[in-house]
Design an enzyme around this catalytic site. Structure first.
Site, mmCIF file in Angstrom:
data_model
loop_
_atom_site.group_PDB
_atom_site.id
_atom_site.type_symbol
_atom_site.label_atom_id
_atom_site.label_comp_id
_atom_site.label_asym_id
_atom_site.label_seq_id
_atom_site.Cartn_x
_atom_site.Cartn_y
_atom_site.Cartn_z
ATOM 1 N N GLU B 60 -48.274 88.980 75.512
ATOM 2 C CA GLU B 60 -48.650 90.288 74.983
ATOM 3 C C GLU B 60 -47.980 91.457 75.684
ATOM 4 O O GLU B 60 -47.524 92.414 75.050
ATOM 5 C CB GLU B 60 -50.180 90.460 75.022
ATOM 6 C CG GLU B 60 -50.928 89.708 73.939
ATOM 7 C CD GLU B 60 -51.113 88.222 74.234
ATOM 8 O OE1 GLU B 60 -50.766 87.795 75.360
ATOM 9 O OE2 GLU B 60 -51.582 87.481 73.354
ATOM 10 N N HIS B 129 -62.670 86.626 72.439
ATOM 11 C CA HIS B 129 -62.052 87.017 71.177
ATOM 12 C C HIS B 129 -62.832 88.062 70.390
ATOM 13 O O HIS B 129 -62.370 88.487 69.344
ATOM 14 C CB HIS B 129 -61.915 85.790 70.244
ATOM 15 C CG HIS B 129 -61.040 84.715 70.764
ATOM 16 N ND1 HIS B 129 -61.412 83.889 71.799
ATOM 17 C CD2 HIS B 129 -59.794 84.305 70.390
ATOM 18 C CE1 HIS B 129 -60.451 83.010 72.034
ATOM 19 N NE2 HIS B 129 -59.459 83.249 71.205
#
Lengths: 450, 327
Positions: B60, B129
């Protein structure tokens, strides 16, 4: 150790309060934000909520006791704990009367966001939410105003309510809040402004219709069986305020006879033109109201070391009601016509008899008139309705001997007026001048009909 | 107007902007061949090719860093992070680079970068998440933050984000991808900093953020039907810039405010709004500004616990009523 609870300051002008009723028994559990004790202030009867959790270890002020603001009225501690006065170190009860509040209240603020657990406390099962608005009377009291944290009770009002109250001239201390935790909100201020009268109960009489508990019978030896009657709230209020008045107001009475010849004549003529026909009492109300406008101190009060002189002349008329006494108010009596006063008084008396009188209608009086003439009472003194400066009593209208201009004894319609004065604000000459003016108005009554 | 799903609206925005401007390109994990973890990029690889729809490794910080570099070099990258939780790996590039570079270089360079990511709970994906972290990005000056709650806003705001010369954190919601709504066909972008008033009422202001805008609207209908309380429901749509005027105007009318967010309470969006409201409308408040937030815990995996950990309609109703009276 147990912490003392001070007599809270429940209104701006409150200097002392009377414990009306403990809502938690000694030894009972106390919860922050829940009603602890009913207290009568100079303005109203109010329920005071505990600002801490614990056990009511000791009741210091008994029901009926009057104490200065800040004086200890009780001690709250933990279960099984002795009152501080009972402890070996002998610390004086209530010596630490200022310790409550602040710290505890602030804890509430941090706790409220612990997730599901804190929601369950609000009966909000399984909720994920944390709402700051659902304050249970915790956060706001935290800020310690004044000296004692208990005594420095601030008026709970929302910002918009405060702003509007200032704009509309509504006195927040006299309102009862309808918002969460008793907060005064905008709607309360708006409706108070519309009513034009304070919403809180005030004055000697409340219109609360409350049934007395059924009488109990006890045996009392030589006196035989005793029927014990519990007082209604209204009776309790009358009892306490009358005792308070007699105990605090150094009163004296002035009496004079009024020649009612002209008034009787006038009333005869009213019968042809007026409905309802104004009574002699209505004339006394009108005469007194006119004189009150001229003698501001009589239309005032001694309060908290100061004289208060009221803008409005609101005359209360004592009305006997079932088992008690109610004093409905004729607002602005000095500026109302005699006919208007007559109609207003009749409507109020009817409401009292029907038990339909509302708190605003018994509030706001600046002077009281009591009439027992219908029972043939010639003259009497009465108890001043605190904090008013004076009260006028009216005896029976009867033909009584009088001496005319030429020294002859003649029969004339007369009645006796007695003005009972609080010497803290009204001195002998003040009262005498006022009373003489009332007599003058009644003896030359045409002005009353204007 | 055509009724399309939230994910389709996003897809339309990407496609239209890529068609209109060759400098627009997409990067992210599984955005190409797999067409996106939530199928937002469906069909784009086929239409625009590998040069403009680039699958990346799981990295990321690097993806965002490349995006920052590409944006500085004159392109308009749209980077997808698979969930908002993963964006935390890229915080260095987001905060230290994307948000700061324009300031560090006196605006000689700009960073027209869009970072898309979904957030929110309800799908049993556990604490790694499922969080709602808009407050983290709202905190950072230099970033614009969008939180669209309808298909129309998703499309209009994504188009605006792509055309904006500032880095934009574009926060989608997993539970909204399947929701349908009317979307204008004119392809016009929306403006950042314009709240939507979803419903009008005089009694209480409810501000709902991201998915909670929809929850707030449901709660308002219940308040009206069952409690005679008429709520203004405001969806801020973008948190930075914030249309505070619309919120304040409503609060000055209703005197009560309830902020609904899915994120955590401490340092949250609601905390920020509450501060702004009391600073600027204190004298209009009839009750403390209420907040309805996610529970102050990492998101549970267990279904009932997860459901209990984010706000539902009834919590909003309760919070609104609590501004009127003791419950």
């Amino acid at each position: 150790m147990a912490e003392s609870v001070g007599m809270p300051r429940l209104s701006d002008s409150m200097e002392e309060g009377t414990v009306l009723k403990w809502l938690v028994e000694e030894g009972g559990e106390v919860k922050r934000g829940e009603p602890l004790v009913e207290i009568e202030t100079d303005k109203a009867n109010m329920t005071y909520e505990a600002d801490t959790d614990g056990v009511l270890v000791k009741v210091i002020a008994k029901e009926g006791d009057t104490l200065a603001v800040g004086e200890p009225i009780a001690e709250i501690g933990e279960a099984g704990e002795a009152a501080s006065g009972d402890e070996a170190d002998g610390e004086e009860a209530g010596a630490d009367g200022s310790a409550n509040g602040g710290g505890e209240a602030s804890a509430g603020g941090g706790d409220e966001e612990e997730g599901p657990a804190s929601q369950a406390e609000r009966g909000d099962e399984g909720a994920a939410t944390a709402t700051a608005a659902a304050d249970n009377g915790s956060g706001e009291e935290g800020g310690s105003e004044g000296s004692g944290a208990n005594g420095g009770e601030r008026i709970k009002a929302s910002p918009v309510a405060k702003r509007m109250a200032a704009e509309l001239g509504v006195e927040l201390a006299r309102l009862e809040g309808s918002g969460p935790g008793g907060r005064i909100v905008k709607a309360d201020v708006e409706s108070a402004a519309e009513d034009g009268a304070p919403k809180a109960e005030a004055g000697a009489a409340s219109a609360e219709a409350e049934a007395a508990a059924p009488p109990k019978r006890e045996s009392s030896g030589a006196k035989g069986e005793v029927e014990v009657q519990e007082l209604t709230r209204l009776q309790q209020t009358v009892t306490r305020r009358m005792a308070e008045s007699k105990a605090t107001a150094p009163d004296f009475a002035l009496t004079l006879d009024v020649d009612m010849t002209a008034a009787v004549e006038l009333r005869k003529r009213f019968k042809d033109v007026a409905d309802p026909v104004p009574s002699f009492n209505d004339m006394v109300v009108k005469a007194a109201a006119t004189a009150l406008r001229e003698f501001p101190k009589v239309n005032g009060a001694y309060r908290d070391g100061r004289f208060e002189l009221y803008e409005k002349v609101n005359v209360g008329i004592a009305v006997a009601a079932e088992g008690t006494l109610v004093v409905p108010t004729i607002f602005g009596a000095d500026s109302r016509s005699l006919g208007d006063i007559a109609r207003g008084a009749r409507a109020l008396i009817e409401k009292v008899r029907d038990n339909k009188i509302t708190p605003p209608e018994v509030s706001g009086g600046t002077f009281t008139i009591s009439n027992l003439g219908m029972y043939g009472i010639e003259r009497f003194t009465a108890i001043i309705n605190p904090p008013q400066a004076a009260l006028l009593t009216v005896g029976a209208l009867e033909k009584k001997p009088a001496v005319d201009d030429r020294g002859r004894v003649v029969a004339r319609d007369q009645l006796t007026l007695t003005l009972v004065c609080d010497h803290r604000i009204l001195y002998g000459a003040d009262g005498a001048q006022f009373l003489a003016r009332v007599r003058e108005l009644l003896e030359q009554p045409l002005a009353l009909a204007l | 107007m055509a009724e399309v799903r939230y994910r389709e609206a996003l897809n339309q925005a990407l496609r239209e902007e890529m068609q209109a401007d060759e400098s627009v390109f997409i990067m992210g994990e599984d955005v190409g061949v797999f067409q996106g973890a939530f199928k937002v990029t469906a069909g784009l690889l086929e239409e625009f090719g590998e040069k403009r729809v680039r699958d990346t490794p799981i990295s990321e910080n690097t993806i965002v860093g490349m995006g920052v570099g590409a944006a500085m070099g004159g392109l308009r990258p749209v980077v997808e992070i698979m969930t908002i939780n993963f964006s935390l790996l890229a915080m260095d590039q987001i905060v230290n680079s994307a948000a700061s570079i324009r300031y560090m270089f006196n605006a000689q360079v700009k960073v027209p970068l869009v970072i898309r990511m979904p957030q929110g709970g309800g799908h049993q994906l556990g604490p790694t998440h499922s969080h709602s972290l808009e407050a983290w990005f709202l905190h950072v000056p230099g970033l614009l933050v969008a939180v669209p709650s309808t298909p129309a806003d998703a499309k209009g705001l994504l188009k605006a984000a792509i055309r904006d010369d500032n880095p934009v954190i574009f926060i989608e919601h997993e539970a909204l991808y399947g929701k349908k709504g009317e979307v204008p066909e004119n392809g016009e972008p929306l403006r950042f900093g314009e709240a939507a008033v979803r419903r009008e009422g005089d009694d209480v202001t409810i501000v709902g953020v991201s998915r909670m805008a929809a929850t707030a609207l449901q709660a308002a209908e219940t308040l009206a039907a069952e409690h005679e309380v008429e709520a203004d429901v405001i969806d801020p749509r973008t948190l930075r810039p914030l249309d505070l005027d619309t919120i304040l105007e409503s609060v000055r009318k209703t005197n009560r405010a309830v902020i609904v967010e899915e994120g955590w309470p401490h340092g949250g969006v609601g905390a920020n709004f509450a501060a702004l409201i009391q600073e600027q409308a204190f004298d209009y408040l009839d009750a403390p500004v209420a907040r309805v937030t996610g529970a102050d815990i990492p998101m549970p995996y267990s279904k009932p616990l997860e459901q209990a950990a984010f706000p539902h309609e009834e919590h909003v109703v309760q919070a609104a009523l609590a501004t009127f009276r003791d419950l």
